[in-house]
Design a protein around this motif. Structure first.
Motif, mmCIF file in Angstrom:
data_model
loop_
_atom_site.group_PDB
_atom_site.id
_atom_site.type_symbol
_atom_site.label_atom_id
_atom_site.label_comp_id
_atom_site.label_asym_id
_atom_site.label_seq_id
_atom_site.Cartn_x
_atom_site.Cartn_y
_atom_site.Cartn_z
ATOM 1 N N ASP A 11 48.234 8.977 -34.709
ATOM 2 C CA ASP A 11 49.314 8.395 -35.519
ATOM 3 C C ASP A 11 49.049 6.926 -35.803
ATOM 4 N N ASP A 12 48.506 6.214 -34.808
ATOM 5 C CA ASP A 12 48.184 4.791 -34.983
ATOM 6 C C ASP A 12 47.139 4.598 -36.078
ATOM 7 N N SER A 13 46.131 5.467 -36.092
ATOM 8 C CA SER A 13 45.078 5.302 -37.089
ATOM 9 C C SER A 13 45.587 5.659 -38.489
ATOM 10 N N ILE A 14 46.515 6.578 -38.584
ATOM 11 C CA ILE A 14 47.112 6.906 -39.892
ATOM 12 C C ILE A 14 47.921 5.718 -40.405
ATOM 13 N N ARG A 15 48.678 5.065 -39.513
ATOM 14 C CA ARG A 15 49.416 3.848 -39.905
ATOM 15 C C ARG A 15 48.447 2.766 -40.369
ATOM 16 N N ALA A 16 47.334 2.617 -39.651
ATOM 17 C CA ALA A 16 46.328 1.623 -40.033
ATOM 18 C C ALA A 16 45.745 1.953 -41.406
ATOM 19 N N LEU A 17 45.510 3.231 -41.664
ATOM 20 C CA LEU A 17 45.015 3.664 -42.972
ATOM 21 C C LEU A 17 45.990 3.254 -44.068
ATOM 22 N N GLY A 93 47.249 0.641 -30.123
ATOM 23 C CA GLY A 93 48.006 -0.334 -29.379
ATOM 24 C C GLY A 93 49.474 0.022 -29.312
ATOM 25 N N GLN A 94 49.901 0.279 -28.150
ATOM 26 C CA GLN A 94 51.314 0.509 -27.860
ATOM 27 C C GLN A 94 51.767 -0.625 -26.962
ATOM 28 N N THR A 95 53.023 -0.924 -27.002
ATOM 29 C CA THR A 95 53.553 -1.949 -26.113
ATOM 30 C C THR A 95 54.151 -1.262 -24.896
ATOM 31 N N SER A 96 53.719 -1.705 -23.725
ATOM 32 C CA SER A 96 54.232 -1.133 -22.490
ATOM 33 C C SER A 96 55.655 -1.616 -22.255
ATOM 34 N N PRO A 97 56.380 -0.982 -21.330
ATOM 35 C CA PRO A 97 57.735 -1.445 -21.019
ATOM 36 C C PRO A 97 57.767 -2.916 -20.554
ATOM 37 N N MET A 98 56.645 -3.395 -20.042
ATOM 38 C CA MET A 98 56.572 -4.794 -19.597
ATOM 39 C C MET A 98 56.177 -5.738 -20.733
ATOM 40 N N GLY A 99 55.995 -5.188 -21.956
ATOM 41 C CA GLY A 99 55.680 -6.011 -23.108
ATOM 42 C C GLY A 99 54.207 -6.284 -23.312
ATOM 43 N N LYS A 100 53.349 -5.601 -22.579
ATOM 44 C CA LYS A 100 51.910 -5.807 -22.723
ATOM 45 C C LYS A 100 51.336 -4.726 -23.624
ATOM 46 N N ILE A 101 50.307 -5.101 -24.375
ATOM 47 C CA ILE A 101 49.696 -4.137 -25.271
ATOM 48 C C ILE A 101 48.765 -3.213 -24.484
ATOM 49 N N GLN A 102 48.796 -1.945 -24.837
ATOM 50 C CA GLN A 102 47.908 -0.949 -24.258
ATOM 51 C C GLN A 102 47.120 -0.348 -25.405
ATOM 52 N N VAL A 103 45.794 -0.391 -25.311
ATOM 53 C CA VAL A 103 44.962 0.150 -26.377
ATOM 54 C C VAL A 103 44.188 1.352 -25.867
ATOM 55 N N VAL A 116 31.764 -8.381 -35.253
ATOM 56 C CA VAL A 116 32.493 -8.466 -36.521
ATOM 57 C C VAL A 116 33.974 -8.627 -36.173
ATOM 58 N N THR A 117 34.694 -9.372 -36.979
ATOM 59 C CA THR A 117 36.131 -9.548 -36.753
ATOM 60 C C THR A 117 36.823 -8.194 -36.712
ATOM 61 N N VAL A 118 37.659 -7.994 -35.699
ATOM 62 C CA VAL A 118 38.388 -6.739 -35.530
ATOM 63 C C VAL A 118 39.875 -6.999 -35.721
ATOM 64 N N THR A 119 40.498 -6.158 -36.550
ATOM 65 C CA THR A 119 41.935 -6.210 -36.736
ATOM 66 C C THR A 119 42.513 -4.940 -36.173
ATOM 67 N N LEU A 120 43.455 -5.084 -35.270
ATOM 68 C CA LEU A 120 44.122 -3.949 -34.640
ATOM 69 C C LEU A 120 45.501 -3.833 -35.268
ATOM 70 N N VAL A 121 45.753 -2.706 -35.934
ATOM 71 C CA VAL A 121 47.033 -2.475 -36.605
ATOM 72 C C VAL A 121 47.916 -1.665 -35.684
#
Length: 122
Positions: A11-17, A93-103, A116-121
């Motif tokens: 689902d994350d990659s579809i949103r990024a698309l 990347g999801q945000t954990s309950p503690m507010g930290k990103i999980q990839v 190369v520059t990486v953009t995480l959507v």
């Protein structure tokens, strides 16, 4: 800008698309979509390619769609670096309950290894 979008069917990659296609349509970025194997999703490569085609058509983009073989993270990093891309875009990347990103593992590998520059959507 020459942009490589890596997509594995989550689902994350579809949103990024969707977001990356919209941006490319607005800015004229040179977009290439790379479909990789993602063992954590149930979609086939053909299903993913159909979704990619639908979104690209929605934004009137004529972007090449390629299938990468082997380890997804390595394949994306190699393609981005060897073919002169300016940016590598991934969903994740999801945000954990503690507010930290999980990839996920693919995004983590790319973030840690790409020159190369990486953009995480998210």
């Amino acid at each position: 800008m020459k942009v490589l979008l890596g997509i594995g069917g989550s689902d994350d990659s579809i949103r990024a698309l969707e977001k990356t296609a919209e941006r490319a349509a607005d800015t004229g970025d040179d977009l290439t979509v790379a479909i990789v194997e993602n063992p954590s999703v149930e979609h086939s490569r053909e299903d993913i390619e159909q979704k990619v085609t639908t979104v690209l058509d929605e934004f009137n983009l004529d972007a090449p769609i390629q299938h990468l073989e082997g380890d997804p993270g390595s394949a994306l990093v190699d393609k981005a670096e060897n073919e002169g891309f300016d940016q590598l875009v991934l969903g994740g990347g999801q945000t954990s309950p503690m507010g930290k990103i999980q990839v996920g593992s693919i995004a983590e590998f790319v973030l840690l290894n790409s020159h190369v520059t990486v953009t995480l959507v998210r």
